[in-house]
Design a protein around this motif. Structure first.
Motif, PDB file in Angstrom:
ATOM      1  N   SER A 122      81.328 -34.746 125.095  1.00 30.76           N
ATOM      2  CA  SER A 122      80.651 -35.993 124.728  1.00 30.76           C
ATOM      3  C   SER A 122      79.298 -36.102 125.427  1.00 30.76           C
ATOM      4  O   SER A 122      78.332 -36.584 124.849  1.00 30.76           O
ATOM      5  CB  SER A 122      81.551 -37.210 124.987  1.00 30.76           C
ATOM      6  OG  SER A 122      81.435 -37.619 126.325  1.00 30.76           O
ATOM      7  N   LYS A 159      75.541 -36.188 123.412  1.00 34.05           N
ATOM      8  CA  LYS A 159      74.561 -37.281 123.570  1.00 34.05           C
ATOM      9  C   LYS A 159      73.175 -36.758 123.958  1.00 34.05           C
ATOM     10  O   LYS A 159      72.190 -37.469 123.864  1.00 34.05           O
ATOM     11  CB  LYS A 159      75.054 -38.256 124.643  1.00 34.05           C
ATOM     12  CG  LYS A 159      76.204 -39.106 124.153  1.00 34.05           C
ATOM     13  CD  LYS A 159      76.783 -39.951 125.257  1.00 34.05           C
ATOM     14  CE  LYS A 159      78.042 -40.639 124.778  1.00 34.05           C
ATOM     15  NZ  LYS A 159      79.015 -40.835 125.843  1.00 34.05           N
ATOM     16  N   THR A 213      67.500 -41.535 126.283  1.00 31.30           N
ATOM     17  CA  THR A 213      68.854 -40.984 126.151  1.00 31.30           C
ATOM     18  C   THR A 213      69.643 -41.234 127.433  1.00 31.30           C
ATOM     19  O   THR A 213      70.819 -41.604 127.391  1.00 31.30           O
ATOM     20  CB  THR A 213      68.775 -39.458 125.887  1.00 31.30           C
ATOM     21  OG1 THR A 213      68.021 -39.272 124.719  1.00 31.30           O
ATOM     22  CG2 THR A 213      70.144 -38.841 125.741  1.00 31.30           C
ATOM     23  N   ASP A 230      72.252 -43.744 125.980  1.00 30.34           N
ATOM     24  CA  ASP A 230      73.424 -42.965 125.543  1.00 30.34           C
ATOM     25  C   ASP A 230      74.287 -42.508 126.714  1.00 30.34           C
ATOM     26  O   ASP A 230      75.512 -42.594 126.669  1.00 30.34           O
ATOM     27  CB  ASP A 230      72.976 -41.756 124.719  1.00 30.34           C
ATOM     28  CG  ASP A 230      72.118 -42.182 123.536  1.00 30.34           C
ATOM     29  OD1 ASP A 230      72.442 -43.227 122.947  1.00 30.34           O
ATOM     30  OD2 ASP A 230      71.113 -41.502 123.238  1.00 30.34           O
TER      31      ASP A 230
END
Ligand code: ASP
Length: 426
Positions: free
Chosen positions: A270, A274, A298, A302
């Motif tokens: 994960s 991202k 990001t 994220d």
């Protein structure tokens, strides 16, 4: 945008085109295709074609020291700019050094095992550029007894004479000492010098970008010379070199995965999914600086990094932490050393490692900078600078890949320091 405009805007495309035309003309002029020129005319033509390469290299050598000096001082000075981050700054600095050393170690092991430079014959370059025996001499290795002396000499007693004598490592160490001292002093005391250094840095980058316009012609001249004299087989070793760099960068990504799993304690899949946006942008632009706004976004949106961490780690990492570049530079230096049959002693390897560590800090985060800064390391080991043009001819794809690794390294670092600050405050 018309095709012509697109080509004129993209230097890398011009290099690819000149490489391809150079291969074609080289085959045509050489003996392979039967239209071969006699040796004398070939020497005459290639000596003229090598003019752009000589101009380009002179320009690079003119600016490389001020460029790298100012980049290192400015980057290290920024470490001390925010008082409350002084403790975090030190930790992040140490982490960056460790991750770069890992990248360099991967590079040394890999390039020694694969040895891509031995696939290309040294005569390829000596013949096409008429390098004399002097220029391609094997550098005397240091012995173990030389270490105490060498250590004393690395710290420059007289930085001006180090500059004049081209002792790159001493210059880099001088830059580091100046940077650390400037970081420790209050902003007002160092501001005037910092302004001057920033201005010198901008001017040298401007000259660099301007000189890059000559690169397609330099590459053309080199490739025509090589292929016409030695044949198309002269390019085979380049494939092995590129493969080694890409493999090394892949190993570095694996290292980041392990750090994410075991140090930052996050899920690998994960977290990596991202990171896709900044990675793609880094790959397409070849510049971690141009990618920085997205890298920061990001990290915040994220990866949910504490903004106090990301706002420090990402900008600082973008300028100083270039694991991909360091890995690339080591493989490139070893490749050229193998190509020129320059034997690297243990101490020379140590000098390459330290120089690369500092040179990667001083590499501006713009497309293709890594291969230019390579000249500093080449000087240290005594490798003829013409090797740089050979590497530039295939640099675009490697630049894209190492920039992606540089950005991934910065994001990984912010995950690590997010975890550390959480543990401290939580
Ligand atoms: N293009 C790289 C970057 O911006 C630097 C390099 O050329 O290695 O991260």
């Amino acid at each position: 945008m018309t095709l012509k405009k697109y080509i004129l805007k993209n230097l890398w495309l011009q290099v690819v085109i000149s490489l391809s035309i150079g291969l074609f003309i080289g085959v045509l002029l050489g003996g392979d295709a039967g239209v071969g020129l006699d040796d004398e005319s070939l020497d005459f033509v290639t000596s003229y074609l090598s003019i752009p390469a000589s101009i380009f290299l002179s320009l690079i050598y003119m600016i490389i020291v001020p460029l790298i000096f100012t980049s290192i001082v400015i980057a290290i000075t920024s470490l001390g700019s925010t008082d409350k981050l002084k403790t975090l700054g030190l930790g992040v600095g140490v982490y960056f050094v460790i991750s770069t050393v890992i990248a360099i170690t991967v590079a040394v092991l890999l390039v020694s095992a694969v040895s891509p430079g031995s696939l290309l014959d040294i005569s390829v370059l000596t013949e096409s550029f008429d390098l004399t025996k002097e220029e391609v001499k094997v550098k005397e290795g240091f012995a173990l007894d030389d270490i105490p002396n060498a250590v004393g000499n690395i710290i420059p007693k007289n930085p001006v004479s180090s500059y004049l004598e081209g002792q790159m490592l001493s210059i880099l160490i001088f830059a580091m000492i100046v940077g650390l001292s400037m970081a420790a002093l209050p902003r007002e005391s160092v501001k005037p010098l910092l302004d001057v250094l920033e201005s010198i840095q901008k001017i040298t980058i401007h000259i660099l970008l301007f000189s890059m316009k000559i690169v397609p012609f330099a590459v053309f001249g080199l490739i025509v010379g090589m292929v016409s004299k030695v044949g198309i087989s002269s390019m085979v070793g380049m494939g092995a070199y590129m493969g080694t760099v890409v493999l090394g960068l892949g190993i570095m990504v694996l290292v980041y995965m392990l750090i994410i799993k075991f140090v930052a304690k996050r899920s690998i899949t994960s977290t990596f999914s991202k990171m896709r946006n900044p990675q793609t942008l880094a790959f397409s632009t070849g510049s971690s600086m141009a990618t920085m706004p997205i890298t920061l976004k990001t990290a915040d949106d994220d990866l949910k990094i504490d903004p106090r961490v990301s706002k420090f780690v990402i900008p600082f990492g973008t300028t100083v932490n270039m694991d991909g570049t360091a890995l690339y530079q080591v493989i490139a230096v070893f490749f050229l050393a193998q190509l020129f049959s320059i034997e690297l002693s243990f101490i020379s390897i140590l000098v390459i490692i330290i120089t690369t560590l500092l040179a990667s800090i001083g590499t501006p985060a713009i497309p293709g900078a890594g291969v230019i800064v390579l000249s500093t390391i080449l000087v240290t080991v005594g490798i003829p600078p013409i090797g740089i043009i050979l590497l530039i001819s295939v640099d675009r794809i490697l630049d894209m890949t190492r920039t992606m690794v540089n950005v991934t390294g910065d994001l990984t670092a912010s995950c690590v320091f997010d975890k550390i600050t959480q543990e401290k405050t939580g």
